[in-house]
Design an enzyme around this catalytic site. Structure first.
Site, PDB file in Angstrom:
ATOM      1  N   PHE A  11       0.623  -1.312   0.049  1.00  0.00           N
ATOM      2  CA  PHE A  11      -0.127  -0.008  -0.262  1.00  0.00           C
ATOM      3  C   PHE A  11       0.994   1.230  -0.009  1.00  0.00           C
ATOM      4  CE2 PHE A  11      -2.213   2.492   3.481  1.00  0.00           C
ATOM      5  CZ  PHE A  11      -2.518   3.497   2.678  1.00  0.00           C
ATOM      6  N   SER A 121       6.090   2.381  13.671  1.00  0.00           N
ATOM      7  CA  SER A 121       4.822   2.469  13.735  1.00  0.00           C
ATOM      8  C   SER A 121       4.493   3.281  15.216  1.00  0.00           C
ATOM      9  CB  SER A 121       4.160   0.955  13.777  1.00  0.00           C
ATOM     10  OG  SER A 121       2.972   0.986  14.564  1.00  0.00           O
ATOM     11  N   TYR A 146       3.776  -7.220  17.105  1.00  0.00           N
ATOM     12  CA  TYR A 146       4.345  -6.176  16.093  1.00  0.00           C
ATOM     13  C   TYR A 146       4.979  -4.904  16.615  1.00  0.00           C
ATOM     14  CZ  TYR A 146       3.201  -2.770  12.361  1.00  0.00           C
ATOM     15  OH  TYR A 146       3.369  -1.654  11.534  1.00  0.00           O
TER      16      TYR A 146
HETATM   17  N1  LIG Z   1      -0.602   1.158   7.208  1.00  0.00           N
HETATM   18  C1  LIG Z   1      -0.366   1.889   8.248  1.00  0.00           C
HETATM   19  O1  LIG Z   1      -0.998   2.313   8.672  1.00  0.00           O
HETATM   20  C2  LIG Z   1       1.168   1.803   8.823  1.00  0.00           C
HETATM   21  C3  LIG Z   1       1.338   2.429  10.135  1.00  0.00           C
HETATM   22  C4  LIG Z   1       2.476   2.342  10.495  1.00  0.00           C
HETATM   23  C5  LIG Z   1       3.626   1.583   9.814  1.00  0.00           C
HETATM   24  N2  LIG Z   1       3.202   1.068   8.979  1.00  0.00           N
HETATM   25  C6  LIG Z   1       4.504   0.260   8.263  1.00  0.00           C
HETATM   26  O2  LIG Z   1       4.592   0.683   6.913  1.00  0.00           O
HETATM   27  C7  LIG Z   1       5.226  -0.265   5.960  1.00  0.00           C
HETATM   28  C8  LIG Z   1       4.088  -0.410   4.842  1.00  0.00           C
HETATM   29  O3  LIG Z   1       3.153  -0.950   5.414  1.00  0.00           O
HETATM   30  P1  LIG Z   1       1.645  -1.051   4.377  1.00  0.00           P
HETATM   31  O4  LIG Z   1       0.314  -0.396   5.084  1.00  0.00           O
HETATM   32  O5  LIG Z   1       2.192  -0.479   2.958  1.00  0.00           O
HETATM   33  O6  LIG Z   1       1.539  -2.665   4.429  1.00  0.00           O
HETATM   34  P2  LIG Z   1       1.691  -3.598   3.324  1.00  0.00           P
HETATM   35  O7  LIG Z   1       1.268  -5.078   3.578  1.00  0.00           O
HETATM   36  O8  LIG Z   1       0.678  -3.225   2.095  1.00  0.00           O
HETATM   37  O9  LIG Z   1       3.144  -3.563   2.686  1.00  0.00           O
HETATM   38  C9  LIG Z   1       4.222  -4.333   3.155  1.00  0.00           C
HETATM   39  C10 LIG Z   1       4.767  -5.020   1.887  1.00  0.00           C
HETATM   40  O10 LIG Z   1       5.737  -5.782   2.242  1.00  0.00           O
HETATM   41  C11 LIG Z   1       5.874  -6.812   1.546  1.00  0.00           C
HETATM   42  N3  LIG Z   1       6.427  -8.040   2.596  1.00  0.00           N
HETATM   43  C12 LIG Z   1       5.782  -8.467   3.725  1.00  0.00           C
HETATM   44  N4  LIG Z   1       6.997  -9.518   4.202  1.00  0.00           N
HETATM   45  C13 LIG Z   1       7.909  -9.574   3.276  1.00  0.00           C
HETATM   46  C14 LIG Z   1       9.162 -10.101   2.919  1.00  0.00           C
HETATM   47  N5  LIG Z   1       9.649 -11.234   3.893  1.00  0.00           N
HETATM   48  N6  LIG Z   1       9.959  -9.873   2.272  1.00  0.00           N
HETATM   49  C15 LIG Z   1       9.570  -9.020   1.180  1.00  0.00           C
HETATM   50  N7  LIG Z   1       8.614  -8.317   1.240  1.00  0.00           N
HETATM   51  C16 LIG Z   1       7.607  -8.496   1.988  1.00  0.00           C
HETATM   52  C17 LIG Z   1       4.062  -7.338   1.404  1.00  0.00           C
HETATM   53  O11 LIG Z   1       4.187  -8.102   0.359  1.00  0.00           O
HETATM   54  C18 LIG Z   1       3.847  -5.876   1.103  1.00  0.00           C
HETATM   55  O12 LIG Z   1       3.592  -5.701  -0.085  1.00  0.00           O
HETATM   56  C19 LIG Z   1       5.248  -1.531   7.110  1.00  0.00           C
HETATM   57  O13 LIG Z   1       6.634  -1.493   7.509  1.00  0.00           O
HETATM   58  C20 LIG Z   1       4.487  -1.130   8.162  1.00  0.00           C
HETATM   59  O14 LIG Z   1       4.614  -1.751   9.330  1.00  0.00           O
HETATM   60  C21 LIG Z   1       1.888   1.036   8.245  1.00  0.00           C
END
Ligand SMILES: NC(=O)c1ccc[n+]([C@@H]2O[C@H](COP(=O)([O-])OP(=O)(O)OC[C@H]3O[C@@H](n4cnc5c(N)ncnc54)[C@H](O)[C@@H]3O)[C@@H](O)[C@H]2O)c1
Length: 316
Positions: A11, A121, A146
């Site tokens: 995302f 996060s 997490y």
């Molecule tokens: N969405 C939120 O509200 C939020 C809030 C705080 C932090 N984050 C952090 O932001 C980052 C992106 O989050 P997001 O919301 O886009 O989630 P998301 O799940 O859409 O994106 C994470 C991506 O990492 C990939 N991934 C997972 N495990 C993997 C691995 N072992 N090797 C390679 N790729 C891998 C997934 O396929 C995915 O495309 C993450 O680190 C998440 O913890 C997100």
């Protein structure tokens, strides 16, 4: 610049890739497509500036790609990002979120990458802070595997800076929302509500609806990462949020308004690992990066609902 983005098909990662390519950077995206989708990278993959590799960030392939591409900066977003899954399977969460981060840092150090920016996060590392909005000076009390993994990864970043002189920055993101968020995951409550209400399906609020989160639009989050490219955030852990808590019940009302549907959710018991309230003070990000959120909740929800209405059936 040459930029390597882990979690590029996710995302936030895919929006970040789009912005970097639009700004003229040469971008390598890595993702194992466990939750990400190639569809998200449809526009970027048409550009000569973008290349994509599918593998697990804990694998040795990472070293090979970093050695070959010699990025100027690594933006590390790949993660298992579902709080509930981290409670159900903490070892998997730790493997991706802690070991994966250490593998990224090792690849950076061994290949003299100048800097790394990490997606932490803000919604989970503080636990239940004594006062809201939370500031970066507050002690971390994560209440889920997490959140613990994100806090641990931040300390690895700091240790690699001290040990190896690898500059880096951790962005403590609030609850990010916007187009492309996966409604099938647990994290994207905006996307879950919007997806259901657009289709006229019932919605569920877990708990009594008073738990609150700090919602921040994805383009604003992308802008924070972009501001870190040249080193402005080095050595820092910065909250990236609006400073305002919105309860889940209020959020439901706002999404229902954006959709033009009834505001009548069902209620179910709250889920393990979830916190009562969080809001993030982003004053440090404003001072260090010149960053502040520009997309308000009403506008961001309208844009998200518009995307949900036009969304095609997803494919990986
Ligand atoms: N969405 C939120 O509200 C939020 C809030 C705080 C932090 N984050 C952090 O932001 C980052 C992106 O989050 P997001 O919301 O886009 O989630 P998301 O799940 O859409 O994106 C994470 C991506 O990492 C990939 N991934 C997972 N495990 C993997 C691995 N072992 N090797 C390679 N790729 C891998 C997934 O396929 C995915 O495309 C993450 O680190 C998440 O913890 C997100």
């Amino acid at each position: 610049m040459r930029v390597l983005v882990t979690g590029a098909a996710g995302f936030i990662g895919s929006h970040l890739v789009d912005r970097l390519v639009a700004d003229g950077h040469r971008v390598t995206g890595l993702d194992d497509l466990s939750t990400g989708r190639l569809d998200n990278l449809g526009a970027a993959r048409k550009s000569k500036l973008f290349g994509f590799h599918r593998f697990d960030i804990t694998s040795a392939d990472l070293m090979t790609v970093v050695a070959r591409d010699e990025p100027d900066v690594v933006l590390h977003l790949a993660a298992q990002m579902d709080v509930r899954k981290s409670v159900a399977d903490p070892l998997h969460d730790t493997r991706t979120n802690v070991l994966g981060t250490v593998n990224v840092l090792e690849a950076c150090v061994r290949n003299q990458v100048p800097r790394v920016v990490f997606a932490s996060s803000g919604g989970t590392v503080y636990g239940t802070p004594p006062k809201l909005p939370a500031t970066e000076r507050m002690t971390l009390h994560p209440a889920s595997p997490y959140g613990s993994a994100k806090a641990a990864a931040e300390t690895y970043l700091a240790a690699y800076q001290r040990l190896h002189g690898l500059p880096g920055c951790s962005l403590r993101l609030g609850n990010v929302y916007g187009p492309r968020q996966d409604p099938h995951g647990e994290a994207g409550v905006v996307s879950v509500f919007a997806g259901a209400l657009v289709k006229g399906r019932p919605t569920t609020v877990f708990g009594d609806g008073t738990s609150s989160r700090d919602y921040v639009y994805v383009d604003d989050v992308v802008d924070a990462f972009v501001r870190c490219l040249g080193g402005k955030g080095d050595g820092r852990r910065l909250n990236i949020g609006s400073g305002v808590g919105t309860t889940v019940r209020q959020l439901h009302t706002l999404v229902a308004r954006a959709v033009g549907s009834a505001d009548a959710p069902e209620f179910a018991p709250s889920r393990p690992g979830e916190l009562p309230a969080i809001a993030l003070d982003s004053g440090q990000a404003r001072r260090a990066l010149g960053w502040e959120p520009v997309v308000g909740l009403k506008q961001g929800l309208a844009q998200t609902v518009e995307w949900v209405r036009g969304r095609r059936a997803p494919s990986r």
